[in-house]
Enzyme design. Sequence first.
Site, PDB file in Angstrom:
ATOM      1  N   HIS A   6       0.872  -1.178   0.000  1.00 40.17           N
ATOM      2  CA  HIS A   6       0.000   0.000   0.000  1.00 40.17           C
ATOM      3  C   HIS A   6       0.911   1.231   0.000  1.00 40.17           C
ATOM      4  CE1 HIS A   6      -3.037  -2.874   2.005  1.00 40.17           C
ATOM      5  NE2 HIS A   6      -3.355  -2.737   0.720  1.00 40.17           N
ATOM      6  N   GLU A  38       1.586   3.634   3.165  1.00 37.19           N
ATOM      7  CA  GLU A  38       1.986   3.061   4.462  1.00 37.19           C
ATOM      8  C   GLU A  38       3.510   3.153   4.522  1.00 37.19           C
ATOM      9  OE1 GLU A  38       0.103  -0.775   4.782  1.00 37.19           O
ATOM     10  OE2 GLU A  38      -1.907   0.083   4.529  1.00 37.19           O
ATOM     11  N   HIS A  44       3.348  -3.515   6.663  1.00 41.80           N
ATOM     12  CA  HIS A  44       2.159  -2.662   6.591  1.00 41.80           C
ATOM     13  C   HIS A  44       2.070  -1.736   7.803  1.00 41.80           C
ATOM     14  CE1 HIS A  44      -0.004  -4.616   3.202  1.00 41.80           C
ATOM     15  NE2 HIS A  44       0.732  -5.661   3.562  1.00 41.80           N
ATOM     16  N   GLU A 104       1.861  -5.625  10.822  1.00 40.52           N
ATOM     17  CA  GLU A 104       0.887  -4.531  10.763  1.00 40.52           C
ATOM     18  C   GLU A 104       1.108  -3.653  11.985  1.00 40.52           C
ATOM     19  OE1 GLU A 104      -1.629  -2.532   8.773  1.00 40.52           O
ATOM     20  OE2 GLU A 104      -2.271  -4.585   8.339  1.00 40.52           O
TER      21      GLU A 104
END
EC number: 3.5.1.114
Length: 319
Positions: free
Chosen positions: A21, A24, A116, A178
């Site tokens: 992404h 990010e 992420h 994450e």
Amino acid sequence: MCSLPVPREPLRRVAVTGGTHGNEMSGVYLAQHWLQAPAELQRLSFSAVPVLANPAATAACRRYVDHDLNRAFTSSFLNSRPTPDDPYEVTRARELNQLLGPKASGRAFDFVLDLHNTTANMGTCLIAKSSHEVFAMHLCRHLQLQYPELSCQVFLCQRSGEESYNLDSVAKNGLALELGPQPQGVLRADIFSRMRTLVATVLDFIELFNQGTAFPAFEMEAYRPVGIVDFPRTDAGNLAGTVHPQLQDRDFQPLQPSAPIFQMFSGEDLLYDGESTVYPVFINEAAYYEKGIAFVQTEKFTFTVPAMPVLNPAPSPAS
């Protein structure tokens, strides 16, 4: 579902992907740094390959250009005939599948670590597909033991019978880090440093495995999705309320029946009407507004992870 095959040979082909992404920023800047200075990713028995997964979205500082790349690694996308009208990320998924896969093949990379960030208060979250991924579960346990102060929570994202769709699924083994909360398009030094440290520890774990370290069986606690909850909306589809202050930032904390979950713009509270306790995650995640998700409901459960086979110590690739 049975356990996935546990590696019985040293893991040689390892990749670290950032910028799946493009907004990010921890993974974006780590991947860009390692592309210029990869020595940090080298270990005695292997050298991890850095990959900037979504260059176009990274250049635009957007999550994606046409389609969420981390939802594009399905057989329908990867195996369909290419056309000039394909979304950019579908084309990029096929390229990454050729680079790191092909998915579900013996030629695929041994391990992919995907980086992420989240705007939600997820802390240090370790995302695997299921409890049957024995190597990934041992890796998660290793990170939990190395960093007890981080309370590394394990989120198992794949529902029973669901096809895997995320980037690390192209490899034989994989895991996603994450880390949050961090706003989109922003680089926070503390989260950047934490991610860098975690990546180093992941590579150290792979080296330990390659060198014949024993990893016995253990009990693990994890979270798996059981549902999603959208925001309250008007007849026109606009928001009619937002996440309640008593729920905001309480990712992985128990949500009891009748607890407030939304604060309506009209002033009243909307209560959780479920019959059992759940554990919300990705609460008020910015990227999920377009997906109609205010938070993901999970259940907490405990399971046994079997021991991994002990390898003969791996010689270095040059020997």
